[in-house]
Each structure stands twice: as C-alpha cells, then as structure tokens.
Design a protein around this motif. Structure first.
Motif, mmCIF file in Angstrom:
data_model
loop_
_atom_site.group_PDB
_atom_site.id
_atom_site.type_symbol
_atom_site.label_atom_id
_atom_site.label_comp_id
_atom_site.label_asym_id
_atom_site.label_seq_id
_atom_site.Cartn_x
_atom_site.Cartn_y
_atom_site.Cartn_z
ATOM 1 N N PHE A 111 -7.412 7.566 6.604
ATOM 2 C CA PHE A 111 -7.578 6.384 5.747
ATOM 3 C C PHE A 111 -6.239 5.650 5.645
ATOM 4 N N GLN B 121 -14.088 -0.134 2.326
ATOM 5 C CA GLN B 121 -12.920 0.722 2.052
ATOM 6 C C GLN B 121 -13.238 1.725 0.948
ATOM 7 N N GLN B 122 -14.015 1.269 -0.027
ATOM 8 C CA GLN B 122 -14.311 2.138 -1.168
ATOM 9 C C GLN B 122 -15.497 3.069 -0.939
ATOM 10 N N GLY C 288 -6.582 1.878 4.428
ATOM 11 C CA GLY C 288 -5.804 1.603 3.220
ATOM 12 C C GLY C 288 -4.988 0.325 3.375
ATOM 13 N N ASN D 63 -13.234 -4.654 -4.322
ATOM 14 C CA ASN D 63 -12.572 -3.346 -4.226
ATOM 15 C C ASN D 63 -12.694 -2.582 -5.547
ATOM 16 N N ASN E 93 -0.666 11.186 2.248
ATOM 17 C CA ASN E 93 -1.075 9.791 2.051
ATOM 18 C C ASN E 93 0.136 8.861 2.224
ATOM 19 N N THR F 231 0.765 4.375 -2.721
ATOM 20 C CA THR F 231 0.649 5.814 -2.426
ATOM 21 C C THR F 231 1.848 6.576 -3.003
ATOM 22 N N GLN G 114 0.834 -1.209 0.000
ATOM 23 C CA GLN G 114 0.000 0.000 0.000
ATOM 24 C C GLN G 114 0.869 1.260 0.000
ATOM 25 N N ILE H 248 1.066 7.120 -6.571
ATOM 26 C CA ILE H 248 0.072 8.190 -6.764
ATOM 27 C C ILE H 248 0.765 9.559 -6.649
ATOM 28 N N ASN I 191 -14.971 0.643 -6.394
ATOM 29 C CA ASN I 191 -14.187 1.796 -6.860
ATOM 30 C C ASN I 191 -14.859 2.351 -8.122
ATOM 31 N N ILE J 95 -12.873 7.399 -0.143
ATOM 32 C CA ILE J 95 -11.478 7.758 -0.379
ATOM 33 C C ILE J 95 -11.217 8.240 -1.803
ATOM 34 N N ASN J 96 -11.744 7.506 -2.787
ATOM 35 C CA ASN J 96 -11.365 7.879 -4.154
ATOM 36 C C ASN J 96 -12.077 9.117 -4.671
ATOM 37 N N ILE K 80 -9.378 11.279 -3.707
ATOM 38 C CA ILE K 80 -8.140 11.092 -4.483
ATOM 39 C C ILE K 80 -8.343 11.560 -5.934
#
Ligand code: BGC
Length: 446
Positions: A356, A258-259, A361, A388, A296, A147, A143, A150, A392, A263-264, A267
């Motif tokens: 997160f 999680q989704q 995450g 996931n 992050n 990040t 993870q 990203i 997403n 979070i996204n 993001i």
C-alpha cells in the motif's frame, strides 16, 4: 518537456512547515488506539462511548475536509494552513488537560476538523509551490509524514503503556503543533492562488522567493490565463461540466478504492488481528504494530524516491498487485487454518502495508493534487478527499459487523476482490502525470 527549474532553500522550509500538519494528521489518528484503554478505565466508558470517542475524529475530519476547499479557494492556501494549526493546538491542549469525557470529545472534534483540513490543504499547497519535476516527490512527502506521525504515535503509546499516563500522549502533540503555528506566518502564499486572484505583483514576489531559476517568468502569462477567468462558484456547479465531472469522479473513486481495499482495517485493528493470529498478549502485538508502522514509513520513503522515475501508474499497479497477493494469502490461510500460524499472518500483513505504502498511499494524494484545473482546484480536491474520509469512516464502522458476517477469512477475501476491481479501474482510467506541469495536465484533461 525538459525544464531547468530549481527551488530555493526557502521552498523547502515552506514545505517542511506545511508538512508538520501531515505529521500531526498521522499522529492524532493513531494515538487514540493506545490511549483508549486508560481513558475508558478513568471515565468508566461504555463500548458505545469508546466507539464514539474514536469516530468523532473521523466525523470532524469529514466536516473539516468539506470546508477546506471553500476556505483554500476563497481565503488562500496560507490561511487554510494557519486555521488547522490553531485548531491543532487547542485540540491537543483540550485533550491533554481534560478532566471529563465531554472535554475530551471537544478536543478530539477540534483535532478532527484540523486533520480534515490539512488532508486537503497540505498536498494542495505542496503541489503549487514546487516545480513539475519535484511535485510528485513533494506531495508524496505529505504521505511520508503521515506515516511518520502514525509510527511516532505507536512509539508514544508503547512508552506510556506501563504508566498509563494518557494525558501525556496528547500533550506531546502540542510541541509540533505550536512549532508549526509559530513558523507558518513566515511561509509564502501559493503563487498560483495569487494569480487566480489577479494579484500579479504578490505572485511575482512569491515565485522569486521560491525559485532559483526564472523559468516561471516566461510562463507567467500562460499561468495567469489558466489561473483566472471562468470561475465556477459553489461545489455543485462543478458537476455541471462533463469533463470536470469526469475528473472529479476519478478522484472520488480513487480515494474510495484506497480505503475499501482494507488499509485501515490493518492500521487500526493490527493488534487485534495479531492477537487473533495467535501472538502472545498485548505487548507482543503492540511490538508487531510498531513494526508495521516502521515498514509503512520505509516503503513510503521508497515511493518518494521512485515516483518521479517510475511514474504514477506503474507504482499504483505494482502496489495493487502486491496488496492483492497479500490479501489472498491471508484469506487462504484464514480459510484453511483459522490463522493458526502467527508468523505467516505477520509477514502477509506487513507485506500488505508495504505494498500500500509504495503506491496506493502516496500516489492517490499526488494524483488528486494534480488532476484539477487551477480555478476549481481547492473545491475539487476537497470533494475527492471527502470521499477518502467518508469511506474511512464507513469501513471502520462496518468492520466488526463484516467480521461477524464473513469471518476474518471472508473479509480478507472481499478486500482481495476489491483490489482486482481497483487494478482494472487504474488500468483503464488513471492518466500518467509524471513530469508534466499542472497547466499541461489541465490542458490534456479539460
Ligand atoms: C490514508 C489513511 C491511512 C494512511 C496509512 C493514508 O493515505 O488516507 O487512511 O491510514 O494512508 O498510511
């Protein structure tokens, strides 16, 4: 149980090579946010075409993750790492050299397939080559590298923002893709997978390349009995065993939560949210986005250092409470003042991403790599990770409609409510797996 298990440097080499895939996962999902504007100008894309270009990676990932379990269980973990590495190279080259929208779509589809496959096979491989006291850290590093990918994409986007050289944004991804492809033949196959195929000698060789201690020799017999035997073939047959069904649902729900806690949205849409919050123009909001990317990475790094001390459940709880408080703050601020104070929005968004990153995450992927019995691990992880990608996709698909329907304050309020639901789910259903071997976890759950 206390063990003195130690890894050789070679195990770290294998982990790093595998984790280049995690870096590419993060990079490739985020780079499009900066490239899209220039691509749209060059190919005169309609809004629908732009949406399709963004979502084709998620669709590819969904297909990739569905295939990943069968590939990893049947052909082995190493081949399941090499395949996406090849696709990453072809995908990045196709995007970087593309002269038409169609080539670009093909490149992004291939990249998506690889992203989907590595999202399952990298954590699986990491969990199987490490020791029980380092497993959480290793898988959480997957993870961390996502990040880092990203953040690197945000920086690359920022760098090319003035020149608009979008081909170069993709070209850069060729460097890590190629490095990984060259290094992968030198890593070892997972010893657990070799044992599951009855290849004891090769498993022995793998173990001795990975471990400094010889603790594994004493547990080889019990490991082998966990690894072989009643092999349930096919994805659907997994659901016919109540205990396995239950743990598969745990993985599906954890990934879903999680989704769906947002979070996204942050993001992918951070620049847009910042602009709505009143930050001046695209360059201020892309700097703020880089800030989010950096937080992050830092908070995920903190999680890597804490996960073996604090355990999975506590980190998840802290993370979710933080996420809830931030969302609630954002919602209240939006409802009261239509996000008129940019600073509060920036702080609350950043604190949400940090919350997160410290738990939801990394811990989600760690747990998914630990919960399933050896015989079905690849396929079961692929189902959980599929959830996931599915959520997403659904979340990014419905975000703009939700925004129209509930306004931004209502959307944040909904996410806050979903955080509460997730807290209850974790409290009642998620087991603690810290410090246990994969076989001990298997014995306690199945
Ligand atoms: C999630 C991704 C998300 C990323 C953010 C991952 O665990 O699966 O959807 O973009 O974390 O850091």
């Amino acid at each position: 149980m206390e063990r003195k298990e130690h890894l050789k440097p070679f195990a770290f080499f294998a982990a790093i090579v595998a984790m280049i895939g995690s870096f590419l996962f993060g990079f490739q999902t985020a780079v499009i946010s900066g490239a899209l504007r220039f691509i749209s100008e060059q190919f005169h894309l309609s809004l629908a075409q732009q949406g399709f270009l963004v979502s084709i990676l998620l669709l590819g990932a969904l297909v990739g993750v569905m295939l990943s379990g069968v590939i990893a269980d049947a052909l082995g973990r190493k081949k399941a790492l090499i395949l996406p590495s090849v696709l990453f190279c072809i995908g990045a080259a196709a995007c970087a050299l593309s002269t038409s929208f169609t080539y670009l779509l093909i490149g992004r589809l291939l990249t998506g397939l690889s992203v989907g496959i590595v999202s399952m096979t990298v954590p699986l491989y990491l969990a199987e080559i490490t020791t029980s006291c380092l497993r959480g850290r290793f898988v959480a590093m997957h993870q961390l590298l996502i990040t880092a990918g990203i953040l690197s994409a945000y920086l690359v986007n920022y760098h090319y923002n003035a020149s608009g050289l979008w081909h170069n944004m993709f070209l850069i991804a060729l460097i890590p893709s190629f490095l990984q492809l060259v290094a992968l033949p030198f890593v070892v196959e997972s010893p657990s997978w070799l044992l599951s195929k009855g290849q004891r000698e090769l498993a022995y060789t793998s173990f001795s390349k990975l471990r400094l201690d010889n603790h594994w020799q004493q547990s080889l017999v019990s490991l082998a009995s966990f690894a072989k035997g009643d092999e349930r073939k096919g994805i659907f047959s997994l659901f016919s065993f109540p205990k396995i069904r239950f743990v598969i649902f745990l993985g599906i729900l954890l990934n879903m939560f999680q989704q769906i806690t947002g979070i996204n949205t942050l993001i992918y849409y951070a620049p847009k949210i910042f602009e709505m919050a009143g930050l001046d123009g695209p360059s201020d909001s892309s700097l703020a986005t880089i800030g989010i990317g950096a937080i992050n990475v830092l908070a995920t790094f903190l999680s890597v250092t804490l996960i073996e001390k604090m355990g999975r459940r506590l980190l998840l709880m802290i993370s979710l409470i933080g996420m809830f408080v931030c969302m609630q703050l954002l919602a209240l601020q939006a409802l009261l003042s239509d996000i008129s104070s940019p600073m509060t929005a920036v702080i609350a968004l950043t604190a949400f991403v940090a919350s997160f990153a410290i738990g939801m995450g990394p811990v989600t992927v760690v747990l998914v790599s630990e919960l399933y019995p050896m015989k079905i691990r690849g396929r079961a992880m692929s189902i959980a990770t599929c959830s996931n990608w599915l959520f997403n996709y659904v979340m990014s698909f419905i975000f703009l409609d939700l925004l129209g329907l509930l306004k931004i304050g209502g959307v944040f309020q909904l996410y806050a409510a979903l955080c509460i639901l997730t807290i209850l789910f974790v409290y009642f259903y998620i087991p603690e797996t810290k410090g246990k071997s994969l076989e001990e976890i298997e014995a306690s759950l199945h």
